[in-house]
Write an enzyme that holds these catalytic residues in place. Sequence first.
Site, short mmCIF file in Angstrom:
data_model
loop_
_atom_site.label_atom_id
_atom_site.label_comp_id
_atom_site.label_asym_id
_atom_site.label_seq_id
_atom_site.Cartn_x
_atom_site.Cartn_y
_atom_site.Cartn_z
N SER A 272 5.18 2.46 -1.40
CA SER A 272 5.56 2.87 -2.75
C SER A 272 5.08 1.84 -3.76
O SER A 272 4.89 0.67 -3.42
CB SER A 272 7.09 2.98 -2.86
N ASP A 273 4.86 2.27 -5.00
CA ASP A 273 4.75 1.29 -6.06
C ASP A 273 6.11 0.63 -6.19
O ASP A 273 7.13 1.17 -5.77
CB ASP A 273 4.33 1.95 -7.38
N TRP A 274 6.14 -0.56 -6.78
CA TRP A 274 7.35 -1.38 -6.77
C TRP A 274 8.46 -0.70 -7.58
O TRP A 274 8.38 -0.57 -8.79
CB TRP A 274 7.03 -2.77 -7.31
N GLY A 276 9.33 2.45 -6.91
CA GLY A 276 8.94 3.85 -7.05
C GLY A 276 9.47 4.77 -5.97
O GLY A 276 8.98 5.90 -5.84
#
Length: 760
Positions: A272-274, A276
């Site tokens: 995941s994006d941080w 996200g």
Amino acid sequence: MKLRNVLLSVFATFAFLSVVCCTSENVLSRDKRETPSLLMKYDAKAGRILKRMTLEEKIEMLHAKYYFVSAGVPRLKIADINYADGPFGIREEMEPLSWNPLHWETDSATFFPTGSALAATWDKEMAYIYGTGMAREAKLRGKDMILGPAMNIQRIPTGGRTYEYLSEDPYLNSIIATYYTKGVQDNGVAVCLKHFALNNQETNRGTVDVIASARAMREIYLPAFEAAVTKGDAWGVMAAYNKINGSWCAENDWLLNQVLRRDWGFKGMVISDWGGTHSTGSVVKGLNVEMPSKDFLGQSLLDSVRLGIIDTAVIDNRVREILRVRLAVEPVPANKANKEITAKPEQAQIAYKVAQKSIVLLKNSDDILPLDLSRIQTVAVIGDNADKKMGQGGVGAGVKARNEITPLAGLKEAFGNNVRIIYAQGWSSQQRGGFGFGFWGSRNNAQSGPSAQELENRAVEAARAADVVIVMAGNNRSVETEGSDRKDIMLPFNQEQVISKIAQVNPNVITVLVVGAPVDLRQVDPASKAMLVSWFNGSEGGHALADILLGKVSPSGRLPFTFPVKLEDSPAYALGNFPNDTPAAADIFVNLVDKKSDASQQSRNVSVYSEDLLVGYRWYNTKKIQPAYPFGYGLTYTTFAYSDISADKTEYKDGDDIKISFRLKNLGNRKAEEVPQLYVSRIKSKVEWPERELKAFDRILLEPGQDSLVTLSVPVENLKYWSEDKYDWVLESGSIRLTVGQCATDDKLSTQVSVRKGLF
């Protein structure tokens, strides 16, 4: 096509995709891999390890251990995975559970030119070499996966991360991203392609629901990711913050399972994006690792498996995908990482080569460039950017550069004692902060000092005393920053007024635009005899710029995106669909797609890509809108002649390569590189297409007077369109025009051929 019709088509597509998401096992997959993924070499070993793991050990691998580390299995001697942020340099070391730096002396790195600079080289070899440099430094720092390349399409000129991304064109992005990927992974480090997908704006990025047609996604927004996976064998992908057609990217079954894994044959891991990740169910929908926390894929996931809510087979699949990557990347023992300065001379040379090839010459009236130092005694260097370092600033990933040659430093070194330099700041930039996204916070560091009027007066006096003025204009890393988009594309800090005043006292103005994205040039262009774009150009940017200005090398960069005359000319602004679409468009979305959701909330966070395929130059060419400087544009210190175009055949079938040949001659007295570009247009098509599309290009180095036969190849496969009905690529039979020129609006040469389905 009217907006409402486009929207209805888009939403009908969404309904189709909803069915696909539920029945994806039965959908025909399309796998374009040239060779099987190298990761499958480790599949059997991963399976053996998996059988020895406890459920708790498996769950531990599916979330963050620290902010930039996910766990291995110590009992089985499986090392943690260390992530390197970001895509243009290895970030400094930070505390395990915070964003605070550790202030080590061994964690400086090379600041490589940012994404738009790399794309401006139009050079796959440079992209590969760039990747090798990144990988070498990552290894010395004990990193296993680089969070890059960042490769989303530049959809809006104001995009906060345009400097980090590549271009507005899917083909150019595909080439650069694929070779960056190969350069990194051939040197023992994994890439993590980001941000997957359609993260084309920073505004509301954590909540926005992007509504796009399946065809636009397949032909514009996904091809670079597809190429990096199927041609570059990328081992990692980062899910974006936003939603696509109603589903978060980190739990979008269609995006992660159907498209990425089944259609493209991806065998690696998705993180995941941080911040996200939004649910425990994301592991079922295709997410491998939640970063930088364990809110959803930690204890909650363990409980869900124990209760039978999530099948253990899903967990095994996700862990197996991680293990493949872990086994493919040899870990660096902690006692061997960060033991020496990573920024090496050979890395600086890579940064220099990319920077030098990226610089774009937009204008050169009266051949003021290259500078002839025998005729110059005094040069005024004006602008806050002349002495500003760009490795860090704003919000998001930066580089603690061991060394960064600013433009002023590079010019002083190049001029030596031969020319007197007068430096004037001209204007003062301020750190413009405000991430606008939760946990990052904001910062706003105002600077004190001389007034704007005093700075302007000093600049004018410096210009008056000089033979030539070099203005270092543009933005900085706090103007163009992750977390927020610019409000406009005007030059900030009153630069336009200062440059106009300078031109009134000295007409010999050379304006250098230090930017990562397009800017409005309506006032700057007439005040400048010459203009260049030098980007956020890394540790060696000052040396590269000086060598271009002095003619040691001829400029050869080409614009990776269109510079519009004004912001309102660009598609998203012309159609009014950024940052959110019109209330009517949002209402259509709510009524047709998501009747159970909160309509008012949806209305605030829906972005409908109603321009569809007409992104960047496709819009300007199709709508006959004249840009300030078109996609692909760039001058050199010589001129080139194009002649004698021909195709190797007149008719082609699916599976063929169209080979277009022509002669290219350097008519000047300087060695230089030309970047011929081939665009395809459809003739009397029944399918709706942009007016033209880039399908091939090359870099050709020619000596003065040298003539060369150039051949550009276009696979017929690349002329297909995505059929939403067939869920496949389809070739439209008919005639096409192939145009060769120096940019998206140039028609140096053209020829016409036919393409047909199947055998003739």
